[in-house]
Design a protein around this motif. Sequence first.
Motif, PDB file in Angstrom:
ATOM      1  N   TYR A  41       0.808  -1.219   0.000  1.00 42.65           N
ATOM      2  CA  TYR A  41       0.000   0.000   0.000  1.00 42.65           C
ATOM      3  C   TYR A  41       0.841   1.268   0.000  1.00 42.65           C
ATOM      4  N   ALA A  42       2.105   1.184   0.400  1.00 44.07           N
ATOM      5  CA  ALA A  42       2.969   2.363   0.378  1.00 44.07           C
ATOM      6  C   ALA A  42       3.122   2.913  -1.037  1.00 44.07           C
ATOM      7  N   LEU A  43       3.037   2.049  -2.041  1.00 47.21           N
ATOM      8  CA  LEU A  43       3.197   2.485  -3.433  1.00 47.21           C
ATOM      9  C   LEU A  43       1.869   2.757  -4.128  1.00 47.21           C
ATOM     10  N   ALA A  44       0.774   2.531  -3.433  1.00 50.15           N
ATOM     11  CA  ALA A  44      -0.559   2.773  -3.994  1.00 50.15           C
ATOM     12  C   ALA A  44      -0.892   4.262  -3.906  1.00 50.15           C
ATOM     13  N   PRO A  45      -1.735   4.748  -4.795  1.00 48.75           N
ATOM     14  CA  PRO A  45      -2.206   6.130  -4.651  1.00 48.75           C
ATOM     15  C   PRO A  45      -3.158   6.226  -3.470  1.00 48.75           C
ATOM     16  N   LYS A  46      -3.458   7.440  -3.083  1.00 46.03           N
ATOM     17  CA  LYS A  46      -4.486   7.646  -2.060  1.00 46.03           C
ATOM     18  C   LYS A  46      -5.829   7.745  -2.771  1.00 46.03           C
ATOM     19  N   GLY A  47      -6.882   7.385  -2.083  1.00 45.00           N
ATOM     20  CA  GLY A  47      -8.206   7.331  -2.686  1.00 45.00           C
ATOM     21  C   GLY A  47      -8.644   8.610  -3.370  1.00 45.00           C
ATOM     22  N   TYR A  48      -8.356   9.754  -2.768  1.00 46.47           N
ATOM     23  CA  TYR A  48      -8.796  11.026  -3.358  1.00 46.47           C
ATOM     24  C   TYR A  48      -8.138  11.294  -4.701  1.00 46.47           C
ATOM     25  N   MET A  49      -7.015  10.654  -4.975  1.00 44.82           N
ATOM     26  CA  MET A  49      -6.297  10.893  -6.233  1.00 44.82           C
ATOM     27  C   MET A  49      -6.996  10.265  -7.438  1.00 44.82           C
ATOM     28  N   LEU A  50      -7.832   9.270  -7.197  1.00 48.93           N
ATOM     29  CA  LEU A  50      -8.383   8.476  -8.293  1.00 48.93           C
ATOM     30  C   LEU A  50      -9.263   9.264  -9.256  1.00 48.93           C
ATOM     31  N   LYS A  51      -9.782  10.383  -8.829  1.00 48.82           N
ATOM     32  CA  LYS A  51     -10.646  11.172  -9.714  1.00 48.82           C
ATOM     33  C   LYS A  51      -9.898  12.347 -10.351  1.00 48.82           C
ATOM     34  N   MET A  52      -8.603  12.426 -10.134  1.00 47.82           N
ATOM     35  CA  MET A  52      -7.805  13.547 -10.647  1.00 47.82           C
ATOM     36  C   MET A  52      -7.398  13.337 -12.098  1.00 47.82           C
ATOM     37  N   GLU A  53      -7.171  14.443 -12.773  1.00 46.70           N
ATOM     38  CA  GLU A  53      -6.568  14.413 -14.101  1.00 46.70           C
ATOM     39  C   GLU A  53      -5.074  14.098 -13.938  1.00 46.70           C
ATOM     40  N   TYR A  54      -4.409  13.819 -15.052  1.00 47.56           N
ATOM     41  CA  TYR A  54      -3.034  13.331 -15.022  1.00 47.56           C
ATOM     42  C   TYR A  54      -2.061  14.227 -14.247  1.00 47.56           C
ATOM     43  N   GLU A  55      -1.941  15.484 -14.607  1.00 42.64           N
ATOM     44  CA  GLU A  55      -0.921  16.343 -13.988  1.00 42.64           C
ATOM     45  C   GLU A  55      -1.114  16.518 -12.480  1.00 42.64           C
ATOM     46  N   PRO A  56      -2.339  16.854 -12.007  1.00 37.26           N
ATOM     47  CA  PRO A  56      -2.495  16.952 -10.551  1.00 37.26           C
ATOM     48  C   PRO A  56      -2.271  15.609  -9.847  1.00 37.26           C
ATOM     49  N   TYR A  57      -2.669  14.521 -10.502  1.00 37.06           N
ATOM     50  CA  TYR A  57      -2.453  13.181  -9.955  1.00 37.06           C
ATOM     51  C   TYR A  57      -0.958  12.912  -9.817  1.00 37.06           C
ATOM     52  N   ARG A  58      -0.233  13.195 -10.880  1.00 38.94           N
ATOM     53  CA  ARG A  58       1.224  12.981 -10.875  1.00 38.94           C
ATOM     54  C   ARG A  58       1.871  13.736  -9.721  1.00 38.94           C
ATOM     55  N   GLU A  59       1.513  14.989  -9.580  1.00 35.28           N
ATOM     56  CA  GLU A  59       2.070  15.816  -8.507  1.00 35.28           C
ATOM     57  C   GLU A  59       1.711  15.243  -7.125  1.00 35.28           C
ATOM     58  N   ALA A  60       0.461  14.870  -6.938  1.00 39.60           N
ATOM     59  CA  ALA A  60       0.016  14.330  -5.648  1.00 39.60           C
ATOM     60  C   ALA A  60       0.676  12.978  -5.352  1.00 39.60           C
ATOM     61  N   TYR A  61       0.819  12.152  -6.368  1.00 38.91           N
ATOM     62  CA  TYR A  61       1.442  10.836  -6.169  1.00 38.91           C
ATOM     63  C   TYR A  61       2.918  10.992  -5.803  1.00 38.91           C
ATOM     64  N   PHE A  62       3.629  11.835  -6.529  1.00 36.97           N
ATOM     65  CA  PHE A  62       5.039  12.074  -6.204  1.00 36.97           C
ATOM     66  C   PHE A  62       5.181  12.667  -4.807  1.00 36.97           C
ATOM     67  N   GLN A  63       4.262  13.541  -4.432  1.00 37.11           N
ATOM     68  CA  GLN A  63       4.299  14.127  -3.093  1.00 37.11           C
ATOM     69  C   GLN A  63       4.118  13.030  -2.041  1.00 37.11           C
ATOM     70  N   LYS A  64       3.204  12.113  -2.297  1.00 34.09           N
ATOM     71  CA  LYS A  64       2.997  10.996  -1.364  1.00 34.09           C
ATOM     72  C   LYS A  64       4.284  10.199  -1.196  1.00 34.09           C
ATOM     73  N   LEU A  65       4.938   9.882  -2.306  1.00 33.28           N
ATOM     74  CA  LEU A  65       6.182   9.109  -2.240  1.00 33.28           C
ATOM     75  C   LEU A  65       7.266   9.873  -1.483  1.00 33.28           C
ATOM     76  N   GLU A  66       7.360  11.165  -1.740  1.00 39.70           N
ATOM     77  CA  GLU A  66       8.381  11.981  -1.060  1.00 39.70           C
ATOM     78  C   GLU A  66       8.104  12.073   0.440  1.00 39.70           C
ATOM     79  N   GLU A  67       6.824  12.107   0.823  1.00 37.00           N
ATOM     80  CA  GLU A  67       6.484  12.145   2.245  1.00 37.00           C
ATOM     81  C   GLU A  67       6.899  10.848   2.944  1.00 37.00           C
ATOM     82  N   ILE A  68       6.772   9.734   2.249  1.00 39.72           N
ATOM     83  CA  ILE A  68       7.230   8.453   2.806  1.00 39.72           C
ATOM     84  C   ILE A  68       8.748   8.464   2.895  1.00 39.72           C
ATOM     85  N   GLY A  69       9.374   8.980   1.863  1.00 42.68           N
ATOM     86  CA  GLY A  69      10.834   9.090   1.834  1.00 42.68           C
ATOM     87  C   GLY A  69      11.475   8.103   0.885  1.00 42.68           C
ATOM     88  N   ALA A  70      12.439   8.600   0.122  1.00 40.86           N
ATOM     89  CA  ALA A  70      13.110   7.774  -0.876  1.00 40.86           C
ATOM     90  C   ALA A  70      13.801   6.575  -0.245  1.00 40.86           C
TER      91      ALA A  70
END
Length: 142
Positions: A41-70
Motif C-alpha cells: 500500500y505504500a506504493l498505492a495512490p491515495k483514494g482522493y487521487m483516483l478522480k484527478m486528471e493526469y498532472e495533478p495526480y502525478r504531482e500528488a502521487y510524487f508528493q505521497k512518495l516523497e512524504e514516505i521518503g526515498a
Amino acid sequence: MAILTSRYGNKELRNDGYYPVGISIGKPRFKTGYEIREQCYALAPKGYMLKMEYEPYREAYFQKLEEIGADKIIGIVQRLDAKAQEEDKKLVLLCFEDIRKPENWCHRTLFAEWWLAHTGEVIEEMPEADALKPPKAAKPPE
C-alpha cells in the motif's frame, strides 16, 4: 534488480517466474489465474487521487512518495525484490489499468519514473501474453 510493472489482467503472469505484488488501493475481484504474493500500500495512490486528471495526480502521487521518503521506499522495493530473487523470480508491481490503450495511464508508470529519478534504474512494463484486440468495426448502415 530487474523489476517490472504490469496490470493484474496480464495473462503472462500465469507463467512461473514472477513474484506479483499489488500496488493498488484495492485487489482484483476477478480470478487472476496466479497468486498475488503481497500488497504494498505504500506504493498505492491515495483514494482522493483516483478522480484527478493526469498532472495533478502525478504531482500528488510524487508528493505521497516523497512524504514516505526515498530511502524507505527503496528499502521496501529492495526487500520485495530480495523475496522474489530467493524464489528465482522477477518482481512485478501491479495495478489495474491497461496502458496499451492510448487513453489510459496509471501510477505504476509514474512509480517507474520516480524510481528512475531516485535510483537510476529502469523499471520496464512487462509484455502482455495476448495482443490487444482492436476495437470492433462498426457495421455499415443498411
